[in-house]
Design an enzyme around this catalytic site. Structure first.
Site, short mmCIF file in Angstrom:
data_model
loop_
_atom_site.label_atom_id
_atom_site.label_comp_id
_atom_site.label_asym_id
_atom_site.label_seq_id
_atom_site.Cartn_x
_atom_site.Cartn_y
_atom_site.Cartn_z
N ASP A 217 0.83 -1.20 0.00
CA ASP A 217 0.00 0.00 0.00
C ASP A 217 0.87 1.26 0.00
O ASP A 217 1.99 1.24 0.51
CB ASP A 217 -0.90 -0.04 1.25
N GLY B 169 0.10 5.36 -4.38
CA GLY B 169 -0.51 6.64 -4.78
C GLY B 169 0.11 7.80 -4.02
O GLY B 169 0.46 8.83 -4.61
N HIS C 217 2.63 3.07 -8.82
CA HIS C 217 2.46 1.63 -9.06
C HIS C 217 3.69 1.08 -9.80
O HIS C 217 4.15 -0.02 -9.54
CB HIS C 217 1.20 1.36 -9.87
N LEU D 167 11.52 -20.09 -3.97
CA LEU D 167 10.38 -19.30 -3.49
C LEU D 167 9.18 -19.40 -4.44
O LEU D 167 9.35 -19.33 -5.66
CB LEU D 167 10.82 -17.84 -3.39
C1 FPP Z 1 -2.26 0.14 -3.21
O1 FPP Z 1 -1.67 1.41 -3.17
C2 FPP Z 1 -1.65 -0.63 -4.27
C3 FPP Z 1 -2.31 -1.30 -5.25
C4 FPP Z 1 -3.78 -1.33 -5.34
C5 FPP Z 1 -1.60 -1.97 -6.32
C6 FPP Z 1 -0.36 -2.68 -5.89
C7 FPP Z 1 0.42 -3.06 -7.06
C8 FPP Z 1 1.76 -2.99 -7.14
C9 FPP Z 1 2.61 -2.57 -6.01
C10 FPP Z 1 2.49 -3.40 -8.33
C11 FPP Z 1 2.36 -4.85 -8.49
C12 FPP Z 1 3.31 -5.39 -9.40
C13 FPP Z 1 3.12 -6.51 -10.08
C14 FPP Z 1 4.24 -7.09 -10.76
C15 FPP Z 1 1.79 -7.16 -10.19
P1 FPP Z 1 -2.61 2.68 -3.38
O2 FPP Z 1 -2.72 2.97 -4.80
O3 FPP Z 1 -3.95 2.44 -2.73
O4 FPP Z 1 -1.81 3.77 -2.61
P2 FPP Z 1 -2.44 4.99 -1.80
O5 FPP Z 1 -3.21 4.41 -0.65
O6 FPP Z 1 -1.25 5.77 -1.38
O7 FPP Z 1 -3.33 5.76 -2.74
#
Ligand code: FPP
Length: 265
Positions: free
Chosen positions: A39, A42, A56, A150
């Site tokens: 998390d 953003g 992301h 893994l």
């Molecule tokens: C939440 O952060 C994150 C996600 C919904 C997406 C997570 C995905 C990745 C880290 C990349 C994954 C990589 C692969 C290879 C599949 P948020 O957007 O809610 O952050 P915020 O709370 O700060 O807005």
């Protein structure tokens, strides 16, 4: 020139220190299964006046680093919450970007994962996922299926309540068909009905970015898991961050509802 030299020395010291921590952590009880709610992508982007998707993309690089270190440490399963069944509510542009990430990640890093003996898996609903996302994961699963290191398990279009409902429906169908008596239903029937049925339950759950909730992630499987919440945003979650979480986990006394050590005497 002098500043550069000082920086290089400091970097070298950090590498040496990290290596020592890796050896020390690997010598103790390493969590067999680590699950991570990644998390804060953003917020990472917003702090830099970048679009959310840049966060992301940076988060994808963290996936690479953390996978590599977890594998080195001897972790057997790493489950990463990459997209929840609720994430479809996000703007279409962001969803489309997130759906392209597994493809990009695997097209760049699959050779490395193969070389490192990592096996790729996916846990989640295939319906709604674009064909290109499914195809990228299918190819990676196929290419790594015989690897013994893994297991990198992407939770993609995953929702815990939905999978529990599915497991219950399956049990109900067996009862209706007369092949299972209600009195015979055990926890095992739910556990084996979940998408994670081939994996042990997570020993350690990590959530980054300061949020302290589970967001419909592995609700059944996390019953006895140790939790580690950190303020660090996922793109900033580096090797030191994972080592810190594991070192803390190693100091904990897991009792699973019973007594351990001196208390038991
Ligand atoms: C939440 O952060 C994150 C996600 C919904 C997406 C997570 C995905 C990745 C880290 C990349 C994954 C990589 C692969 C290879 C599949 P948020 O957007 O809610 O952050 P915020 O709370 O700060 O807005």
């Amino acid at each position: 020139m002098f500043n550069k030299l000082l920086k290089r020395m400091a970097d070298t010291e950090t590498v040496i220190e990290n290596n020592e921590r890796v050896y020390a952590a690997a010598a103790q009880k390493v969590p067999e299964h680590i699950a991570i709610i990644m998390d804060g992508n953003g917020r990472w982007a917003k702090k830099r006046s970048l679009p959310r998707v840049a966060g992301h993309h940076e988060g994808m690089k963290t996936v690479r680093k953390i996978t590599k270190l977890a594998n080195e440490l001897g972790v057997s399963y790493l489950t990463l919450y990459a997209f929840s069944t609720e994430n479809w509510k996000r703007p279409k542009m962001e969803v489309d970007f997130l759906m392209r990430l597994p493809e990009e990640f695997l097209s760049v890093f699959l050779p490395e994962l193969i070389e490192e003996n990592v096996r790729v898996e996916m846990m989640g609903y295939h319906h709604n996922l674009p064909a290109h996302t499914i195809e990228a994961v299918r190819k990676a699963k196929e290419a790594t299926k015989d690897n013994t290191g893994l297991v990198l398990n992407f939770a993609l279009n995953y929702g815990s309540r939905a999978e529990i409902v599915d497991a219950v429906k399956n049990i109900a169908a067996q009862v209706a068909a007369g092949t299972l008596d209600i009195s015979e239903i055990t926890e095992e029937h739910i556990t084996t009905g979940l998408m994670s049925c081939d994996m042990p339950e997570p020993d350690l759950l990590i959530r980054t970015s300061g949020e302290v909730r589970l967001s419909n992630f592995m609700l059944w499987q996390l019953a006895y898991t140790e939790f580690w919440f950190t303020e660090t945003l996922w793109p900033d979650f580096g090797e030191e961050s994972l080592l810190e979480a594991i070192e803390n986990y190693q100091k904990r006394n897991r009792r699973f509802g019973g007594l351990k050590g001196e208390e038991a005497n």
